[in-house]
Design an enzyme around this catalytic site. Sequence first.
Site, PDB file in Angstrom:
ATOM      1  CG  HIS A 159      -1.609  -1.295   1.474  1.00  0.00           C
ATOM      2  ND1 HIS A 159      -2.704  -1.735   0.775  1.00  0.00           N
ATOM      3  CD2 HIS A 159      -1.288  -2.297   2.339  1.00  0.00           C
ATOM      4  CE1 HIS A 159      -3.056  -2.938   1.197  1.00  0.00           C
ATOM      5  NE2 HIS A 159      -2.203  -3.311   2.143  1.00  0.00           N
ATOM      6  CB  SER A 289      11.785  21.255 -15.185  1.00  0.00           C
ATOM      7  OG  SER A 289      10.861  22.329 -15.126  1.00  0.00           O
TER       8      SER A 289
END
Length: 484
Positions: A159, A289
């Site tokens: 999880h 970026s």
Amino acid sequence: MSNDKYVSPLSERYASKEMQYIFSPDMKFKTWRKLWIALAETEQELGLKDAEGNPRITAEQIDQLKAHAEDINYDVAKAREKEVRHDVMSHVYAYGVQCPDAAGIIHLGATSCYVGDNTDVIIMREALKLVRKKLINVISKLAEFAMKYKDLPTLAFTHFQPAQPTTVGKRATLWLQELLLDLSDIDYQISQQKLLGSKGTTGTQASFLELFNGDHETVKKIDGKIAEKMGFDACYPVSGQTYSRKVDARVLNVLSGIAMSAHKFSNDIRLLQHLKEIEEPFEKNQIGSSAMAYKRNPMRSERIASLADYVMTDALNPAIVASTQWFERTLDDSANKRLSVPEGFLAIDGILDLYLNVVDGLVVYDKVIEQHFMKEIPFMATENIMMDAVKKGGNRQELHEKIRTYSMQAGEQVKVHGRENNLVELIAADPAFSMSEEEIRALLKPINFVGRAPQQTEEFIGECVQPILDANKDILGAVAEINV
């Protein structure tokens, strides 16, 4: 390159030259000519005669066909297609222009699907072989990675919450196992590929029965001979005008399976890169970026995921086509097949090149992995600590409650106050455990908590992966070229 019309990014950015050639017009039309030669040879060998009882096809005619099997006169075919609006008949005509003595025997008794469908199967099989080669090279590199890091402890996650530790190498075997399932599927599909053969307009071979004067036994031999000449074991025993479109669906389902495996791998790498534990390759002059110069985005893994999404949804196309065919054939499959099958292969080709490139350049930051591990290990070691304290005379129920309480306090220190995990100090300070801080910390060696992960990795690679690599040595050593 012209900049005033649409160009598929699969060709320009992602797929290799090898895969692009397999689905090129040149590959298709050269295969058509090979099929026409195979048909002519088969009809000659089976003794096809003209109305006067003379051989209908001569060795000289076949030799002429073979002499022009590779040098396709595309200009003639294109000009003819503008007139007749039929691609197969245009190429029959163009071939006949080059082979005037054999013009009358080209495509004799066949329908368009003889060259169209048989070529589609041949191309898909060649494409599957290239996919298989690339898949095995990814498996090889991933196996190297798994063995290199089989002993490096790392937090496992369920999880996406820290769970019982594993090793970096063992985690890689999970990616590998899925690829082995894909390899099994692709090997099965390659082994199952059959040609349509030459069965005529509705699959009854009526035109050939007419050519051979009603001789059923002779006509029965046609498909087997064509299959053998084209390198196949068999043709489908029955068909309409086309092979069952479920064949396309089965093949693209294999590609979809590879896409699933690659997507899962790319997800894990992106999450690990966020944790700064493992990074995909980042080149010296690469820009992460346009705005944030410091960023190292997992662009290749993201591209794998993006292309995988396309392949998985693309697999729906042949499924819908197969389910909506009418009787012996309709033509609503044609435009879809021209898009969905080639583009599925071109995309999976790009995925596997990216996968190989990423695995080959993965960067593992073992100090970060250890740091994350040590922050969580006190919680995971509590069972061991409790057992040692019980051996020294402690009461298990009381110790369990104390550990639960201390764990909550330590969790609050980490989550609320942003401090270091102080669970070890809390336990050491409690005389009920009869353990010093040094004794407790001696239990916190990461390798003590990974179970059989190193051994499982060795066994899996040795028993399941290495035999495959040994059997495919001749195709190992591929290097992936990434365009962007």
